[in-house]
Motif scaffolding. Sequence first.
Motif, PDB file in Angstrom:
ATOM      1  N   MET A   1       0.849  -1.203   0.000  1.00 42.27           N
ATOM      2  CA  MET A   1       0.000   0.000   0.000  1.00 42.27           C
ATOM      3  C   MET A   1       0.882   1.249   0.000  1.00 42.27           C
TER       4      MET A   1
ATOM      5  N   ASP B   1       1.392   7.485   3.043  1.00 40.18           N
ATOM      6  CA  ASP B   1       0.546   8.668   2.876  1.00 40.18           C
ATOM      7  C   ASP B   1       1.234   9.827   2.174  1.00 40.18           C
TER       8      ASP B   1
ATOM      9  N   LYS C   1      -2.702  11.876 -10.218  1.00 38.69           N
ATOM     10  CA  LYS C   1      -4.079  11.733 -10.706  1.00 38.69           C
ATOM     11  C   LYS C   1      -4.018  11.646 -12.228  1.00 38.69           C
TER      12      LYS C   1
ATOM     13  N   ALA D   1      -5.582   2.562  -9.019  1.00 34.64           N
ATOM     14  CA  ALA D   1      -6.885   3.199  -8.776  1.00 34.64           C
ATOM     15  C   ALA D   1      -6.790   4.717  -8.900  1.00 34.64           C
TER      16      ALA D   1
ATOM     17  N   GLN E   1     -14.515  -0.788 -14.442  1.00 35.09           N
ATOM     18  CA  GLN E   1     -13.398   0.151 -14.367  1.00 35.09           C
ATOM     19  C   GLN E   1     -13.020   0.489 -12.924  1.00 35.09           C
ATOM     20  N   CYS E   2     -13.519  -0.294 -11.964  1.00 32.10           N
ATOM     21  CA  CYS E   2     -13.130  -0.030 -10.571  1.00 32.10           C
ATOM     22  C   CYS E   2     -12.954  -1.335  -9.792  1.00 32.10           C
TER      23      CYS E   2
ATOM     24  N   ALA F   1     -11.038  -3.955 -11.590  1.00 31.52           N
ATOM     25  CA  ALA F   1      -9.700  -3.563 -12.046  1.00 31.52           C
ATOM     26  C   ALA F   1      -8.763  -3.222 -10.884  1.00 31.52           C
ATOM     27  N   HIS F   2      -9.308  -3.134  -9.675  1.00 29.82           N
ATOM     28  CA  HIS F   2      -8.459  -2.778  -8.522  1.00 29.82           C
ATOM     29  C   HIS F   2      -8.718  -3.712  -7.349  1.00 29.82           C
TER      30      HIS F   2
ATOM     31  N   ASP G   1      -6.682  -3.436  -4.236  1.00 31.49           N
ATOM     32  CA  ASP G   1      -6.538  -2.105  -3.641  1.00 31.49           C
ATOM     33  C   ASP G   1      -7.919  -1.590  -3.230  1.00 31.49           C
TER      34      ASP G   1
ATOM     35  N   ARG H   1      -8.930   0.125  -0.732  1.00 32.03           N
ATOM     36  CA  ARG H   1      -8.982   1.525  -0.294  1.00 32.03           C
ATOM     37  C   ARG H   1      -8.962   2.458  -1.499  1.00 32.03           C
ATOM     38  N   GLY H   2      -8.055   2.150  -2.426  1.00 30.64           N
ATOM     39  CA  GLY H   2      -7.947   2.964  -3.639  1.00 30.64           C
ATOM     40  C   GLY H   2      -9.237   2.905  -4.442  1.00 30.64           C
ATOM     41  N   ALA H   3      -9.804   1.703  -4.555  1.00 35.32           N
ATOM     42  CA  ALA H   3     -11.030   1.534  -5.344  1.00 35.32           C
ATOM     43  C   ALA H   3     -12.179   2.305  -4.719  1.00 35.32           C
TER      44      ALA H   3
ATOM     45  N   LYS I   1     -11.662   5.942  -5.377  1.00 37.66           N
ATOM     46  CA  LYS I   1     -11.916   6.242  -6.795  1.00 37.66           C
ATOM     47  C   LYS I   1     -13.414   6.297  -7.071  1.00 37.66           C
TER      48      LYS I   1
END
Lengths: 159, 616
Positions: free
Chosen positions: A1, A4, A10, A36, B116-117, B120-121, B124, B126-128, B131
């Motif tokens: 991960m 931070d 982006k 992501a 697309q989320c 695809a993730h 991850d 947390r990232g997904a 997003k």
Amino acid sequence: MLSDNKFNPKILVLATEACAYPGADAVGKAHLEYGANVYVFRVPSPVLFPEDFYLRCYAKGIDGILIAACGSDCPYRGAYDRLAAHIDSLTTRMKAGGLEIQRIRLTAICTVCIKAYLKEVGQLDEQLRALGPVNQSVAGQLQHLARARMRDQSQMSAA
Amino acid sequence: MESMKQETVQDSAIPHTPRVGVYICRCGGNISDVVDTDHVAEICRLIPGVAVSKVHTFMCSDPGQQTISDDIRQEKLDRVVVASCSPFLHELTFRGAVMRSKMNPYLYEHVNIREQCSWAHKHDPRGATAKAIQLISAAVGKLSHSTPLEKIRLPNHRRAMVVGGGPAGMKVAADLAACGIPVVLVERSDRLGGKLPILNRLFPNGQAATELAAKLESQVLSNPKIEVLLKSEVTTVSGFIGNFEVAIHGDFGPSGHATDIHTTVGVIVMATGFKPYVPTDGEFNFKRHPAVVTTVDFNALLSKQKGDARTFQFDGRCIRSIAFIHCVGSRQVDGVHTPAVDGRINTYCSRVCCTTVLNQALQVRQRFPDTRVYDLHQDIRTYGRGHEEYYTDASRAGVVFYRYHGQEPPEVTNTNGPTSPLRISVKDYLSWGEELEIEADMVVLAVGMTPGPCETLVDQLKLPRGEDRFLQEIHPKLRPVEISVNGVLLAGTSQAPMNIQETLAAAGAAAVKARAMFTTEEVELNPYVAEVDAHLCEGSGACLTQCEYDGALAMVEILQDGHTVRKAHVNAGLCVGCGACVAVCPTQAINVSGWRIDQYDAMVDGLVRDLTPTTI
Ligand SMILES: Cc1cc2nc3c(=O)[nH]c(=O)nc-3n(C[C@H](O)[C@H](O)[C@H](O)COP(=O)(O)OP(=O)(O)OC[C@H]3O[C@@H](n4cnc5c(N)ncnc54)[C@H](O)[C@@H]3O)c2cc1C
């Protein structure tokens, strides 16, 4: 991960409805993964974006843009060539104005181009991580200039 | 960093404070196993304009859609976002749902958080989750700049054009005309029938091809609703469902002179068929030895056999043995077969050749008992009902089978001039890889299918082709005779190798689909065409320099405050909505409805909006 404080760029993907958007779907359908931090917007054809739009994206904090078009499969006459010309001119101005041209990428992605899609977003991500965050104020100035230039040009040709 | 963002650019002005309902789909775990959907719903409540934010296990289910309808009424929502699967699956479903609740369907936005989320993730979450929130925020941003749009309605021309007069084209024309739809049938050769006249006894029932051809032809010729144009081809085609403008060039003038016809049709059916694969010079000694022929040639030779000879005759000679070789031009192997001029090899199976070979081999054995038959195959694929019998019968009739591997095709050599036998070496896997040599007086190559000639239509209508170069349907199971260009349908072997039974079944389906397109007087098109803001337009004409579509855009003079001024004007029926004009407008007066630049700007604002609860 990610920790931070590590920079996480982006990335905006402008994906054509006929080719690249279903192409991006195909990546997910194949359960292949990418970051992501990659956001896809659907567009009929990216030819519609004026130069200042891209610069405005940077000014707002988008670190990199991937224009995922249809290439020779473009359903609209002449659109791909015009798009390529816009991006050419945009990169010239970015270069002159001090914005890294690695922040913009134009490519063709077909509806099943899974590998190409992963490669393009992967490479852009890598480049952006090396570059660091976009200089938003430089981008902001450039976008005002670009808009003003379009106005001037049309007034000159009208005169 | 956040504060710097705020300094550089402000959010695009929000012209209207909407009441947005946000619905997040779990997709039965497909989404919620990765994306924390409850958290997404909670955060989305913080987005300006969001009145309702909910999670549902299956938004597309009836109860899911009902939730939206109830909220539109009770919560007075005027905008709706559903975050679920790809818009290609359910955008229309939810547009329909909001429409039933009297909301304008273009005030609906679809967010893709599955393909697309979540998918695809996967690793991850947390990232997904983050997003998903930003994508919804972008959609809400877009909606705050959306205005109600109306579909474009245009007349639906009740007339179909069928391209190709083979079995597929004849069947489509006959079926459509039987429902009262006028048809123009365009055939490039000088007769109807496609490949039928070159076929002989057809599998699976032994019917004479000429008889089937005559039946189909009489159905076509006896119906006055069908206009048959022979020796003609489509030269230009443009437009869209209900309104295709076509020009046809052909020898149908009063005295057989070449003439052009211009006509408007509502639907186009592609029945352009296939071209038999033509072996390259020297492939299995083709064109080097007169007794190396294709299955197409062999059909003609079979029909020409006369008398009651016990041996097959060719060039005045008795043919004592014939070797059939399967998969010529089909199931080609990279590195083994030479690519065609376009650099491709045909890796697909042409599906009809196996039964064709057995049909021909059996006819030889039955009619010419003194002619031996060898069959060299990779596999025997007699997949249709009544086809396997051809294999059993051929085995019983004494056809001798050899099996080769695709990487080691048999080799054919000429022993001693045009009238001497050919030698075939094959590594036979029915005898565990033994290298065998066979002598045969004649070699028949079972040629596969390649797509028929339809470049003009493919290029001008932008029809998609598959990896195999045949025309590609939208979905192999769910929408098998439709192609992604609305109003264009597929029939028969223009789409893929098929036998006549499958060809006619597909043609029947295409005719019904075509008929269904004429149930309304008008066709409805998405309103995604250019629109001009007359207040902003200064008449620079820059847009006009970019437009590739004749008549879509024009400069008109209008009276404004007592002065005559020039403004851009869009013809919605001819504009395709590419947006080439948008990029160059000095005053941002022209946009594509539904995909406006200010909407995209608002989406970007939404994407970068900081939604961490503490900063709000
Ligand atoms: C050797 C051989 C034996 C076969 N034996 C059998 C059998 O026994 N039983 C069976 O079920 N199937 C058999 N088949 C398969 C059969 O031939 C096909 O299923 C059938 O012909 C497909 O019909 P179609 O209308 O799709 O295409 P086609 O028969 O190819 O007809 C296409 C028509 O469109 C016309 N055309 C093409 N392009 C254009 C254009 N741009 N503009 C205008 N016109 C155009 C062509 O001139 C042609 O008339 C055999 C095939 C081969 C090669």
